[in-house]
Design a protein around this motif. Structure first.
Motif, PDB file in Angstrom:
ATOM      1  N   LYS A  77       0.828  -1.207   0.000  1.00 23.77           N
ATOM      2  CA  LYS A  77       0.000   0.000   0.000  1.00 23.77           C
ATOM      3  C   LYS A  77       0.863   1.259   0.000  1.00 23.77           C
ATOM      4  CE  LYS A  77      -4.027  -2.009   2.365  1.00 23.77           C
ATOM      5  NZ  LYS A  77      -4.863  -1.949   3.595  1.00 23.77           N
ATOM      6  N   LYS A 122       2.357   1.864  -3.430  1.00 24.10           N
ATOM      7  CA  LYS A 122       1.342   2.441  -4.322  1.00 24.10           C
ATOM      8  C   LYS A 122       1.192   3.930  -4.040  1.00 24.10           C
ATOM      9  CE  LYS A 122      -3.494   2.036  -5.784  1.00 24.10           C
ATOM     10  NZ  LYS A 122      -4.789   1.331  -5.581  1.00 24.10           N
ATOM     11  N   ASP A 146       4.280   5.749  -5.280  1.00 26.24           N
ATOM     12  CA  ASP A 146       4.229   5.827  -6.746  1.00 26.24           C
ATOM     13  C   ASP A 146       3.316   6.964  -7.198  1.00 26.24           C
ATOM     14  OD1 ASP A 146       5.988   3.753  -7.179  1.00 26.24           O
ATOM     15  OD2 ASP A 146       4.452   2.277  -7.696  1.00 26.24           O
ATOM     16  N   GLU A 147       2.161   7.071  -6.543  1.00 30.32           N
ATOM     17  CA  GLU A 147       1.200   8.107  -6.922  1.00 30.32           C
ATOM     18  C   GLU A 147       1.757   9.500  -6.639  1.00 30.32           C
ATOM     19  OE1 GLU A 147      -2.222   6.980  -4.693  1.00 30.32           O
ATOM     20  OE2 GLU A 147      -2.869   5.441  -6.124  1.00 30.32           O
ATOM     21  N   SER A 188       8.305   4.869 -11.354  1.00 27.32           N
ATOM     22  CA  SER A 188       7.182   4.127 -11.924  1.00 27.32           C
ATOM     23  C   SER A 188       6.998   4.491 -13.389  1.00 27.32           C
ATOM     24  CB  SER A 188       5.890   4.439 -11.157  1.00 27.32           C
ATOM     25  OG  SER A 188       5.516   5.803 -11.353  1.00 27.32           O
ATOM     26  N   ASP A 236       7.970  -0.930 -12.679  1.00 28.61           N
ATOM     27  CA  ASP A 236       6.771  -1.756 -12.631  1.00 28.61           C
ATOM     28  C   ASP A 236       6.328  -2.227 -14.016  1.00 28.61           C
ATOM     29  OD1 ASP A 236       6.238   0.858 -13.351  1.00 28.61           O
ATOM     30  OD2 ASP A 236       4.403   1.037 -12.176  1.00 28.61           O
TER      31      ASP A 236
END
Length: 236
Positions: free
Chosen positions: A86, A89, A92-93, A130, A154
């Motif tokens: 989590k 993620k 990455d965002e 990413s 990724d």
């Protein structure tokens, strides 16, 4: 020129000014990991490779060459696998949005890319950021239309220094690895070039790597990609 027809570029430190783009973002994420404790955030930043004395990221550090998954593993060692997933993620965002929005192009990079594109070279990006971050950065810099593909950590089974991105770019373009040059500012980039059988491993001094750290692995060391069109033309 060894039949070079395609060029894979690292992103940060090669196309983008690493120091100017990433310090504020790294500090923000470190503060979050430290629950707002600035002293603890400083420790985390140093562990990931920021040298506060020299005001720069260290060559081949986790910040300079690793992935967001590497940073999460370093900063959240006690988190479960699900929690780390989590966090990756989320990182990455944040890096995709903030990194692209705050991306500072290196001097002469856009003109160099335009020259190489016009000369018929197939262009790609291979980064340990990413894929979304890479694609958004190319759009932000106004150069996305010149690139065939961007490969983040990724997008391939194994990120740099594994050769997966070279193989993927080779498959996409139909070029042999020996017809592809890899350009980057860290040893990971050059190690990937060697592992993938790239025709050229080109180091640039515009990022976190130094001449001392890069020369042993590089076929040539340039100040930046602004020098690349002239170098390729001279060697053709």
């Amino acid at each position: 020129m060894r039949g070079i027809k395609g060029i894979l570029f690292d992103k940060d430190g090669t196309l983008v000014d690493f120091q100017a783009t990433w310090f504020a973002i790294g500090e923000m994420m470190a503060l979050k990991a430290a629950d707002g404790d600035r002293e603890r955030a400083t420790v985390l930043m140093e562990a990931a490779g920021y040298d506060f004395g020299a005001h720069c990221f260290k060559a081949d550090s986790v910040f300079a060459a690793g992935t967001n998954a590497d940073i999460v593993a370093l900063w959240y060692p006690d988190a479960s696998d699900a929690e780390q997933a989590k966090l990756v993620k989320m990182f990455d965002e944040v890096s995709a949005e903030q990194g692209s929005a705050q991306a500072v192009p290196l001097p002469g990079s856009k003109d160099a890319l335009a020259s190489l594109h016009s000369a018929g070279f197939r262009l790609g990006v291979a980064t340990n950021d990413s894929t979304s971050g890479a694609e958004k950065t190319l759009l932000s810099l106004g150069v996305a239309q010149m690139f065939d593909a961007a490969y983040g950590y990724d997008a391939v089974a194994n990120p740099k220094p594994a050769p997966d991105s070279i193989h993927a770019f080779s498959d996409l373009t139909g070029l042999k690895p020996s017809e592809i040059a890899m350009v980057g500012d860290n040893r990971h980039d050059l190690e990937m070039a060697k592992a993938g059988g790239a025709g050229l491993a080109i180091a640039v001094l515009s990022g976190t790597g130094t001449r001392e750290s890069l020369t042993p692995m590089a076929d040539v060391v340039l100040d930046s990609i602004a020098d690349l069109p002239a170098f390729l033309a001279r060697e053709a």
